[in-house]
Design a protein around this motif. Structure first.
Motif, PDB file in Angstrom:
ATOM      1  N   LYS A  47     -60.958  -0.650-106.325  1.00  0.00           N
ATOM      2  CA  LYS A  47     -59.606  -1.161-106.074  1.00  0.00           C
ATOM      3  C   LYS A  47     -59.148  -2.105-107.192  1.00  0.00           C
ATOM      4  O   LYS A  47     -58.005  -2.045-107.639  1.00  0.00           O
ATOM      5  N   THR A  48     -60.053  -2.978-107.668  1.00  0.00           N
ATOM      6  CA  THR A  48     -59.662  -3.960-108.692  1.00  0.00           C
ATOM      7  C   THR A  48     -59.742  -3.398-110.106  1.00  0.00           C
ATOM      8  O   THR A  48     -59.086  -3.906-111.009  1.00  0.00           O
ATOM      9  N   ASN A  49     -60.578  -2.359-110.311  1.00  0.00           N
ATOM     10  CA  ASN A  49     -60.735  -1.769-111.640  1.00  0.00           C
ATOM     11  C   ASN A  49     -60.927  -0.255-111.492  1.00  0.00           C
ATOM     12  O   ASN A  49     -62.033   0.248-111.680  1.00  0.00           O
ATOM     13  N   PRO A  50     -59.858   0.465-111.171  1.00  0.00           N
ATOM     14  CA  PRO A  50     -59.972   1.902-110.905  1.00  0.00           C
ATOM     15  C   PRO A  50     -60.542   2.667-112.100  1.00  0.00           C
ATOM     16  O   PRO A  50     -60.112   2.494-113.230  1.00  0.00           O
ATOM     17  N   GLY A  51     -61.570   3.463-111.816  1.00  0.00           N
ATOM     18  CA  GLY A  51     -62.161   4.298-112.859  1.00  0.00           C
ATOM     19  C   GLY A  51     -63.050   3.545-113.835  1.00  0.00           C
ATOM     20  O   GLY A  51     -63.627   4.150-114.736  1.00  0.00           O
ATOM     21  N   GLY A  52     -63.149   2.248-113.671  1.00  0.00           N
ATOM     22  CA  GLY A  52     -63.949   1.450-114.603  1.00  0.00           C
ATOM     23  C   GLY A  52     -65.389   1.307-114.144  1.00  0.00           C
ATOM     24  O   GLY A  52     -65.763   1.728-113.060  1.00  0.00           O
TER      25      GLY A  52
END
Length: 120
Positions: A47-52
């Motif tokens: 949620k806070t860093n999508p795809g990371g």
């Protein structure tokens, strides 16, 4: 920039006691700082860093020993470690290393005092 905490024994503390016992206390307390910093290190989510990547900061917190066990260091080696700890003008600080060190330094001092009182 890397972030690190360093615990060092003054040379005048080493004379009355066995250096091996001091090195063991430094090693144990360095391991505790490492664990406490890892517990406090924030981890991004999808949620806070999508795809990371998630958990890199926590995984980058590693201990090391030097000077024959008289110096313990805890390093957070990812490039952004200091920004998380101190904050930036765009994000609030999320301290993890300093609180871990501050909590452990009292334990370290008690451990050292106990050893010195036993040895003197």
């Amino acid at each position: 920039m890397r972030l690190k905490v360093k615990m060092k024994i003054p040379k005048n503390f080493m004379t009355p006691v066995n250096k091996g016992k001091i090195a063991r206390i430094v090693q144990l307390n360095t391991a505790e700082v490492t664990q406490k910093a890892k517990e406090r290190a924030p981890v991004s989510t999808e949620k806070t860093n999508p795809g990371g990547a998630h958990g890199q900061l926590k995984r980058s917190i590693i201990p090391s020993m030097s000077s024959g066990g008289m110096v313990g260091k805890v390093n957070a080696t990812v490039d952004y470690a200091e920004y998380v700890e101190m904050g930036t003008r765009f994000m609030a600080a999320q301290p993890y290393m300093k609180p871990a060190f501050d909590q452990q330094k009292e334990i370290f001092l008690k451990d050292m005092k106990k050893l010195l009182m036993k040895e003197l």
